[in-house]
Design a protein around this motif. Structure first.
Motif, PDB file in Angstrom:
ATOM      1  N   LEU A 173       0.830  -1.196   0.000  1.00 28.08           N
ATOM      2  CA  LEU A 173       0.000   0.000   0.000  1.00 28.08           C
ATOM      3  C   LEU A 173       0.869   1.251   0.000  1.00 28.08           C
ATOM      4  N   GLY A 174       1.980   1.204   0.751  1.00 26.14           N
ATOM      5  CA  GLY A 174       2.893   2.340   0.769  1.00 26.14           C
ATOM      6  C   GLY A 174       3.440   2.638  -0.621  1.00 26.14           C
ATOM      7  N   LEU A 175       3.793   1.584  -1.359  1.00 22.34           N
ATOM      8  CA  LEU A 175       4.288   1.782  -2.721  1.00 22.34           C
ATOM      9  C   LEU A 175       3.200   2.341  -3.632  1.00 22.34           C
ATOM     10  N   ALA A 176       1.977   1.849  -3.458  1.00 23.06           N
ATOM     11  CA  ALA A 176       0.870   2.356  -4.272  1.00 23.06           C
ATOM     12  C   ALA A 176       0.621   3.832  -3.975  1.00 23.06           C
ATOM     13  N   LEU A 177       0.663   4.180  -2.691  1.00 22.92           N
ATOM     14  CA  LEU A 177       0.459   5.576  -2.312  1.00 22.92           C
ATOM     15  C   LEU A 177       1.577   6.470  -2.838  1.00 22.92           C
ATOM     16  N   LEU A 178       2.741   5.868  -3.085  1.00 24.87           N
ATOM     17  CA  LEU A 178       3.832   6.635  -3.665  1.00 24.87           C
ATOM     18  C   LEU A 178       3.448   7.180  -5.035  1.00 24.87           C
ATOM     19  N   GLY A 179       2.468   6.524  -5.705  1.00 27.38           N
ATOM     20  CA  GLY A 179       1.985   7.022  -6.980  1.00 27.38           C
ATOM     21  C   GLY A 179       1.420   8.424  -6.861  1.00 27.38           C
ATOM     22  N   VAL A 180       0.726   8.702  -5.749  1.00 22.53           N
ATOM     23  CA  VAL A 180       0.223  10.050  -5.525  1.00 22.53           C
ATOM     24  C   VAL A 180       1.385  11.035  -5.448  1.00 22.53           C
ATOM     25  N   SER A 181       2.422  10.653  -4.706  1.00 20.19           N
ATOM     26  CA  SER A 181       3.575  11.524  -4.530  1.00 20.19           C
ATOM     27  C   SER A 181       4.283  11.799  -5.850  1.00 20.19           C
ATOM     28  N   VAL A 182       4.544  10.735  -6.605  1.00 25.30           N
ATOM     29  CA  VAL A 182       5.272  10.889  -7.862  1.00 25.30           C
ATOM     30  C   VAL A 182       4.472  11.740  -8.839  1.00 25.30           C
ATOM     31  N   GLY A 183       3.190  11.446  -8.972  1.00 24.00           N
ATOM     32  CA  GLY A 183       2.353  12.218  -9.877  1.00 24.00           C
ATOM     33  C   GLY A 183       2.303  13.686  -9.495  1.00 24.00           C
ATOM     34  N   ALA A 184       2.183  13.949  -8.186  1.00 24.35           N
ATOM     35  CA  ALA A 184       2.091  15.332  -7.729  1.00 24.35           C
ATOM     36  C   ALA A 184       3.397  16.088  -7.946  1.00 24.35           C
ATOM     37  N   VAL A 185       4.520  15.467  -7.600  1.00 21.49           N
ATOM     38  CA  VAL A 185       5.803  16.150  -7.719  1.00 21.49           C
ATOM     39  C   VAL A 185       6.115  16.464  -9.181  1.00 21.49           C
ATOM     40  N   ILE A 186       5.844  15.506 -10.066  1.00 26.71           N
ATOM     41  CA  ILE A 186       6.087  15.745 -11.490  1.00 26.71           C
ATOM     42  C   ILE A 186       5.240  16.912 -11.984  1.00 26.71           C
ATOM     43  N   THR A 187       3.965  16.916 -11.593  1.00 26.40           N
ATOM     44  CA  THR A 187       3.069  17.977 -12.045  1.00 26.40           C
ATOM     45  C   THR A 187       3.455  19.320 -11.451  1.00 26.40           C
ATOM     46  N   MET A 188       3.878  19.331 -10.177  1.00 26.47           N
ATOM     47  CA  MET A 188       4.253  20.589  -9.541  1.00 26.47           C
ATOM     48  C   MET A 188       5.396  21.278 -10.266  1.00 26.47           C
ATOM     49  N   THR A 189       6.305  20.486 -10.808  1.00 22.25           N
ATOM     50  CA  THR A 189       7.434  21.086 -11.520  1.00 22.25           C
ATOM     51  C   THR A 189       7.002  21.702 -12.848  1.00 22.25           C
ATOM     52  N   LEU A 190       5.844  21.275 -13.368  1.00 24.48           N
ATOM     53  CA  LEU A 190       5.367  21.782 -14.656  1.00 24.48           C
ATOM     54  C   LEU A 190       4.274  22.828 -14.524  1.00 24.48           C
ATOM     55  N   THR A 191       3.543  22.779 -13.414  1.00 23.48           N
ATOM     56  CA  THR A 191       2.371  23.648 -13.294  1.00 23.48           C
ATOM     57  C   THR A 191       2.745  25.121 -13.259  1.00 23.48           C
ATOM     58  N   GLY A 192       3.890  25.437 -12.641  1.00 19.36           N
ATOM     59  CA  GLY A 192       4.322  26.830 -12.618  1.00 19.36           C
ATOM     60  C   GLY A 192       4.460  27.400 -14.020  1.00 19.36           C
ATOM     61  N   ARG A 193       5.036  26.612 -14.926  1.00 21.30           N
ATOM     62  CA  ARG A 193       5.173  27.071 -16.310  1.00 21.30           C
ATOM     63  C   ARG A 193       3.813  27.213 -16.978  1.00 21.30           C
ATOM     64  N   LEU A 194       2.910  26.263 -16.708  1.00 24.26           N
ATOM     65  CA  LEU A 194       1.575  26.343 -17.289  1.00 24.26           C
ATOM     66  C   LEU A 194       0.831  27.579 -16.783  1.00 24.26           C
ATOM     67  N   CYS A 195       1.023  27.884 -15.505  1.00 24.56           N
ATOM     68  CA  CYS A 195       0.360  29.072 -14.942  1.00 24.56           C
ATOM     69  C   CYS A 195       0.894  30.350 -15.584  1.00 24.56           C
ATOM     70  N   ARG A 196       2.211  30.395 -15.824  1.00 28.98           N
ATOM     71  CA  ARG A 196       2.781  31.587 -16.457  1.00 28.98           C
ATOM     72  C   ARG A 196       2.303  31.736 -17.899  1.00 28.98           C
ATOM     73  N   ARG A 197       2.071  30.619 -18.564  1.00 30.17           N
ATOM     74  CA  ARG A 197       1.670  30.683 -19.971  1.00 30.17           C
ATOM     75  C   ARG A 197       0.172  30.906 -20.140  1.00 30.17           C
ATOM     76  N   PHE A 198      -0.640  30.169 -19.351  1.00 31.53           N
ATOM     77  CA  PHE A 198      -2.089  30.221 -19.540  1.00 31.53           C
ATOM     78  C   PHE A 198      -2.822  30.979 -18.436  1.00 31.53           C
ATOM     79  N   GLY A 199      -2.140  31.232 -17.315  1.00 36.15           N
ATOM     80  CA  GLY A 199      -2.783  31.914 -16.203  1.00 36.15           C
ATOM     81  C   GLY A 199      -3.176  30.941 -15.107  1.00 36.15           C
ATOM     82  N   THR A 200      -3.161  31.414 -13.873  1.00 36.53           N
ATOM     83  CA  THR A 200      -3.466  30.536 -12.740  1.00 36.53           C
ATOM     84  C   THR A 200      -4.938  30.123 -12.716  1.00 36.53           C
ATOM     85  N   HIS A 201      -5.816  30.974 -13.201  1.00 34.36           N
ATOM     86  CA  HIS A 201      -7.241  30.664 -13.123  1.00 34.36           C
ATOM     87  C   HIS A 201      -7.652  29.525 -14.066  1.00 34.36           C
TER      88      HIS A 201
END
Length: 403
Positions: free
Chosen positions: A60-88
């Motif tokens: 279960l711990g390994l499965a829950l790691l999927g949440v962590s990996v998905g979130a961290v990967i997205t967090m590194t990209l979302t800032g760029r998406l917000c700058r390009r398309f806007g936070t809203h």
């Protein structure tokens, strides 16, 4: 708190701007609450989904790691998406994805499949958190008040409602129907609130703190010296230490009460609700406490209180004492994360907020799998004492950062 001392500029703005800022605050608050509601609805069904998949604690711990990996990967990209398309727009899109992805976990029947769908859920969760926190930072700068705790109070309130609802229906409704219901609710709320959010423009850059103040600005990150950068990381570590506890209690609190203290599934689900209620009350008073006491006392007292509460919650011999410990932990952790993010932003502007938020949410998402591994190596109660250790560490670090 220099932002509170700014006068003249805010008062001289056209009165027509104020209603838009108030509406923006309301709409962002709705998204924070929705995020907490959906996340809590998922976590209170973890024991049932663990049984459905036949996963061990480490699986279960390994499965829950999927949440962590998905979130961290997205967090590194979302800032760029917000700058390009806007936070809203990014907030709205991520709200739709989060609502859809929460229905996927109960459709799985193995730990591996659960890990894959949690990767998708984590990506949506990480994206919306970066997007609406970035939007909230702009609004805080425009209003020139430390209102960040109020947004996080909405997240906690949503978590309390989601956990409370989950506790009520845990014994009568299957996880599949429950989480599908969350999808419907999430899409409806996103449709209404998202439409309103897209009609509102983010505060103009001119509404941010003055570039020559200690608050920094989006246009001056390259002027930061090494000490300032290190301090931003330090506040990010404080956020990480405390958010670790929030993630651990969300994913493992109910299982601890049910497995180690033989609590009824409904009572076990109420554990996170007690934690979320206490955190909500603490955050609702956060702005007042910050204005009266200052930031360092909030960090130190909050970390010490959370450490004591988690020791009680993890090691208590009865369900009711454990619930009390969870509530004390929530009260202690309530304002540490918002304060850490605010101080990082005061040092380095939006880049500081992004760094501290990423570290903080990384701690929240990495906490659950870490607890899973420690539970297999030792016991779940012993593993949960790590929350107390990190909360105490946050208090010590917070004291060393005093002016």
């Amino acid at each position: 708190m220099p932002l509170l001392n700014k006068i003249g500029t805010a008062a001289s703005r056209p009165s027509a701007v104020a209603p838009d800022l108030r509406r923006l605050r309301v709409v962002l608050t709705v998204f924070f609450a929705l995020d907490g509601f959906i996340f809590a609805g998922w976590v209170v069904r973890i024991p049932a989904i663990k049984e459905q998949t036949g996963a061990s604690a480490s699986d279960l711990g390994l499965a829950l790691l999927g949440v962590s990996v998905g979130a961290v990967i997205t967090m590194t990209l979302t800032g760029r998406l917000c700058r390009r398309f806007g936070t809203h727009p990014v907030t709205v899109v991520c709200g739709v994805l989060l609502s859809l992805s929460v229905a996927l976990p109960p459709l799985t029947h193995s730990a591996a499949a659960l890990g894959v769908v949690l990767l998708i859920f984590g990506a949506a969760y990480g994206g919306i958190n970066v997007a609406f926190n970035s939007a909230a930072v702009d609004l805080v700068a425009a209003l020139r008040r430390p209102i960040m705790p109020s947004f996080h109070a909405a997240f906690s309130l949503g978590g309390m409602a989601g956990a409370g609802l989950g506790g009520l229906i845990a014994g009568s409704l299957s996880p599949t129907r429950h989480l599908l219901g969350l999808t419907v609710i999430g899409l409806l709320v996103t449709a209404v609130a998202g439409r309103a959010l897209l009609r509102l423009d983010p505060p103009a850059p001119a509404d941010r703190p003055d570039p020559d103040s200690n608050s920094g600005s989006a246009s001056s990150p390259r002027r930061l010296d090494g000490r300032t950068r290190r301090m931003v990381v330090v506040f990010g570590l404080i956020a990480l230490c405390t958010a670790f506890g929030e993630g651990a209690l969300a994913d493992w609190g109910a299982l601890h009460l049910e497995q180690d203290l033989a609590a009824h599934p409904g009572v076990a689900a109420a554990g996170y609700s007690c934690f979320a209620l206490a955190m909500t009350l603490g955050r609702l008073s956060g702005t007042t406490l910050l204005e009266r006491l200052g930031q360092t006392p909030i960090l130190v007292a909050g970390g010490a209180t959370a450490a004591a509460g988690m020791l009680l919650g993890a090691l208590a011999p009865t369900v009711w004492l454990a619930l009390l410990g969870f509530a004390v932990t929530g009260l202690g952790l309530a304002n540490i994360f918002p304060v850490a993010v605010e101080r990082a932003g005061a040092l380095a502007g939006p880049n500081g907020v992004a760094t501290a938020s990423t570290l903080g949410y990384g701690g929240m998402l990495l906490g659950p799998p870490a607890i899973g591994f420690m539970a297999d190596w030792f016991t779940l109660p012993t593993a949960l004492t790590s929350v107390a250790v990190l909360a105490g560490l946050a208090a010590v670090i917070g004291y060393t950062t005093r002016d």
